[in-house]
Design an enzyme around this catalytic site. Structure first.
Site, PDB file in Angstrom:
ATOM      1  N   GLU A 114       0.793  -1.222   0.000  1.00 46.92           N
ATOM      2  CA  GLU A 114       0.000   0.000   0.000  1.00 46.92           C
ATOM      3  C   GLU A 114       0.829   1.278   0.000  1.00 46.92           C
ATOM      4  O   GLU A 114       0.438   2.272  -0.606  1.00 46.92           O
ATOM      5  CB  GLU A 114      -0.948   0.003   1.212  1.00 46.92           C
ATOM      6  CG  GLU A 114      -2.028  -1.049   1.148  1.00 46.92           C
ATOM      7  CD  GLU A 114      -2.961  -0.867  -0.035  1.00 46.92           C
ATOM      8  OE1 GLU A 114      -3.330   0.292  -0.339  1.00 46.92           O
ATOM      9  OE2 GLU A 114      -3.303  -1.889  -0.681  1.00 46.92           O
ATOM     10  N   SER A 488     -43.804 -36.191  34.890  1.00 44.19           N
ATOM     11  CA  SER A 488     -43.403 -36.718  36.200  1.00 44.19           C
ATOM     12  C   SER A 488     -42.235 -35.969  36.811  1.00 44.19           C
ATOM     13  O   SER A 488     -41.934 -36.154  37.992  1.00 44.19           O
ATOM     14  CB  SER A 488     -43.052 -38.201  36.077  1.00 44.19           C
ATOM     15  OG  SER A 488     -44.211 -38.937  35.726  1.00 44.19           O
TER      16      SER A 488
END
Length: 839
Positions: A114, A488
């Site tokens: 860059e 249950s």
């Protein structure tokens, strides 16, 4: 020629040569003067225009002083208690990283491609601009000349439009940035601000997004690939275009070597390193999507939209290892159930063109429409036969399924299979890799759902939470949002209420038929049954709970009183209105969430204290400043829900369930004696549960369909949910020593059994529901050695042999359904609403 000729006379001066230039030279000179004047005037005009532009534009430049304290949009991040990131929320994935913490190799890779002269130019690289201009003369595609400082100016403050005005502002901002900030500050902003595809902003976020690893561990090859994404985040990222990303990576490695950032040997190693890129559908954050979403909702409720931009870090109570174990255990339980179901057929059929490239495109499109679901992966069938399937997965991975791997889909491989279920060329199917058998097997996406939650009963800290099979398929959190019937699994709370009424583990209760005719109910007759349809007669209370006998629970609730029981269960965190005071409460006809069940069972696990579940332990900002910190209160008498001795005796009963009752496999497989719990299965196996704990950890498992329907005749809490619990506890309890509960004050041990002091043998309830012809176990007259004391609440007389009830009060609402209506008996058989639930 005469001597006296003037031309030859040396005494006379020679005529002077002419100095007047030819006309063409005079014209050229005038042209040059005009051109120079015009150029000077043009240059002066440019300076005047630039001066005016600067005078107008410079004051309109944005204030960039805020960059001295750079604060980009930072996402909300969620972490486990041990530091594993569980999720993040925000439009931008970003992890603000100081320049000193960014690896040099990453900075070098970026600078190489860059802005190699970043540290030597003043913001605008004039040499680079000339080089780019020359290069662009011979290129079809232009070469950029923007420096890193110029990119920062553009990315932070300007648009991407290509106009001279925008370029002027960019240059002016560049000079302003270079004047205000140091080079390191500018590079730090760039490295954190730049967009790198896949919602990742900054290289730290990109490293996580593409490689699933922190930036500090990045290699040269990985750094070069990330740096290559900058040019075109959508085209160069390794997920969208691996081939293009690799070409760009190789060029950057070359540039790094040319710039002297890496040696030739390092470059060669980087060129040949094979990178493991995170797959596009990999959303793995510790498999805690339901945890992260719950946190997001809680934080958003407090901070609003700011929660997604101010960089909040939320530390949860979740343990990453236990969370992973919960996720895997629940998925395995669901997929094991799915293997027992009829094969429903391929998800889609596609035409496979003869042309190779067209065929590849068709397969890619089909697999994109049917993404992998964790380890349940999509594949397209190329060849199908009774003994072998050849299929292709993503990235042209070919697999073969043979032998046992075909078992689940045998019906779909038959020539007589219906068209919708017949597996043939072009079918889109689901496959899994069986690690144990080292081979592929065919499967299908499950329709059944599940929920898992585990918490520390000592303070309510949630240790693991899985709200369903797949968050991305169904975001409904079954742990907190699903109201289901507990079956249950609700019985222990009725037993707990009974202990306060004088019942003991040794109380003899009659497991004999119950029948309530229309005269008693005011409506349809009732005839509850046990799961197996059998009745075992008189048995001690501890055995009745271990075997989950329905008749015993009903008789207990009658003795306690439905209104008393409704009041009692609220101590555990249940909502009274969800459990109407009818006899069906004894068998779990109300509505609960798995989280409520975890809270309720925590009361038994911690000695009788009511703790509130909590998930967030701390919230900090991006600098680490603590904004919120949760300190759960230590158990105190103000938090007491039931007496310590009630919890102690209930633990004794629930331990027997895990040792020799319906959950006996828990103790056998885990080889521990300190396990407690209760199975639960509703009528037709619509809901299956296991609710269990070790004194340091409560875990609840639920499985069922979102639109309630039977799971299958043989599916119970013990066969479906309990194995999930055991698998989880096998991991969660590693290294946790076995505990032996300490008997609290107020209990006594007589003959190996625990009693409340005031209800010791001879003082408490010795039997319930026995008639003169009934004999308690062992031929005695009852646990207390005599007749049932007067402390027993009145019960409805029943003739066990004939099933004919003695007429009672027709208006007794305790005999009605949860909706207040009498039970309806199907025409084909006599059944009762009390037969809704079984163990």
């Amino acid at each position: 020629m005469p001597k006296d000729s003037p031309r030859d006379d040396p005494s006379k001066p020679s005529p002077r040569k002419s100095t007047v230039a030819p006309s063409w030279q005079r014209s050229a000179g005038r042209a040059l003067l005009w051109a120079g004047g015009a150029a000077l005037a043009a240059l002066l005009s440019v300076f005047i225009v630039l001066g005016v532009a600067l005078a107008v534009a410079y004051p309109n430049l944005p204030d960039i002083s805020e960059l001295q304290d750079y604060r980009p949009k930072l996402p909300l991040r969620v972490f486990s208690a041990d530091g594993v990131m569980l999720g993040e929320f925000g439009e931008e994935r970003r992890n603000l990283t100081p320049i000193a913490e960014i690896p040099q190799v990453m900075k070098n890779a970026v600078l190489s491609i860059e802005d190699a002269r970043f540290y030597s130019h003043s913001g605008v690289d004039y040499k680079g601009m000339v080089r780019a201009a020359v290069a662009n003369l011979g290129r079809v595609k232009s070469q950029g000349a923007s420096t890193i400082t110029m990119q920062v100016a553009r990315n932070v403050y300007l648009s991407s439009e290509k106009t001279y005005t925008r370029k002027l502002y960019e240059v002016l901002l560049t000079f302003k940035l270079e004047h205000l900030l140091t080079k390191d500050q500018i590079l730090e902003i760039y490295m954190n601000q730049i967009y790198l595809g896949n919602r990742a902003y900054g290289f730290a976020a990109a490293s996580e997004a593409y490689f699933g690893r922190p930036l500090k561990d990045i290699t040269v090859a990985e750094a070069a690939m990330l740096a290559g994404v900058v040019q075109s985040p959508s085209r160069n990222n390794p997920i969208n275009n691996p081939a293009r990303a690799r070409v760009r990576q190789q060029y950057i490695i070359e540039r790094m070597e040319e710039n002297g950032f890496i040696t030739h040997a390092q470059a060669e190693t980087a060129r040949h390193q094979e990178l493991k890129v995170r797959p596009p559908n990999d959303q793995d954050h510790g498999h805690a999507e339901y945890v992260a979403e719950t946190v997001r909702q809680l934080v958003y409720a407090q901070y609003g939209a700011e929660a997604y931009t101010r960089g909040l870090n939320v530390v949860t109570t979740v343990n990453a290892t236990r969370q992973e174990a919960a996720y895997k255990s629940l998925r395995k339980g669901i997929m094991d159930y799915e293997k027992r179901q009829i094969y429903r057929g391929p998800e889609q059929f596609i035409e496979l063109p003869a042309d190779k490239h067209e065929q590849e495109d068709a397969i890619d499109d089909a697999l994109a429409d049917h993404p992998d679901n964790g380890d349940v992966m999509a594949a397209v069938v190329l060849e199908a036969g009774p003994k072998k399937i050849v299929a292709v997965r993503q990235n042209d991975e070919r697999i073969e399924i043979v032998g046992e791997g075909l078992r689940a889909a045998q019906s779909g491989l038959s020539d007589k299979a219906p068209p919708k279920t017949h597996i043939r060329r072009g079918a889109v199917i689901r496959v899994m890799f069986n690690e144990a058998k080292k081979g592929w097997e065919i499967t299908q996406l499950p329709e059944v759902e599940g929920a898992f939650v585990a918490l520390d009963p000592r303070n309510g800290a949630i240790q693991a939470m899985v709200g369903g099979f797949d968050f991305y398929k169904n975001k409904f959190n079954h742990v907190t949002q699903a109201w289901r019937q507990p079956g249950s699994g609700f019985k222990p709370f009725i037993y707990s209420a009974a202990l306060e009424k004088g019942f003991t583990p040794a109380t003899i209760v009659n497991d004999a038929p119950l029948f309530f005719d229309a005269g008693v109910t005011g409506g349809q007759p009732w005839e509850p049954k046990n799961y197996d349809g059998k009745f075992e007669g008189a048995m001690p209370l501890h055995e009745a709970l271990a075997k989950s006998m329905n008749m015993v629970s009903i008789r207990l609730l009658q003795a306690v009183g439905t209104q008393n029981a409704q009041d009692w269960i609220t101590r555990f965190g249940f909502e009274a209105e969800k459990h109407p005071p009818y006899l069906t409460m004894a068998l779990g006809a109300g509505s609960v969430t798995p989280m409520q069940m975890a809270t309720a069972y925590s009361v038994f696990a911690n000695g009788g204290y009511r703790v509130n579940p909590f998930l967030i332990s701390k919230i900090t900002d991006h600098r680490g400043k603590v904004l919120v910190e949760t300190q759960p209160p230590l158990p105190s008498e103000a938090m007491r829900a039931i007496d310590a001795r009630n919890a102690f005796v209930m633990d004794r009963l629930l331990n027997e369930v895990a040792r020799s009752g319906t959950a006996a496999s828990a103790s056998r497989i885990l080889k521990r004696t300190d396990l407690y719990g209760k199975t639960g299965t509703t009528n037709d196996s619509i809901d299956t549960w296991f609710n269990g704990f070790q004194q340091s950890l409560v875990a609840i498992v639920w499985m069922g369909y979102d639109n309630p329907r039977p799971l299958g005749d043989r599916e119970t809490g013990g066969s479906m949910s309990l194995p999930v619990w055991i698998n989880f506890m096998g991991t969660a309890l590693k290294g946790v020593p076995e505990t032996v509960p300490t008997a609290p004050a107020g209990v006594v041990n007589v003959g190996g059994e625990w009693y409340f002091e005031e209800y010791a043998p001879g003082a408490g309830v010795s039997s319930l529901g026995l008639t003169p012809g009934d004999a308690p176990p062992g031929g005695g007259s009852g646990a207390a050695g005599g007749a049932t004391p007067a402390t027993v609440a009145p019960t409805l007389p029943v003739r066990p042999a004939t099933g004919q009830a003695t007429p009672g009060n027709p208006g007794d609402k305790s005999l009605m359904n949860s909706d207040g209506q009498p039970p309806q008996r199907p025409a084909e058989e006599r059944r009762s609403i009390l037969d809704l639930f079984r163990n």
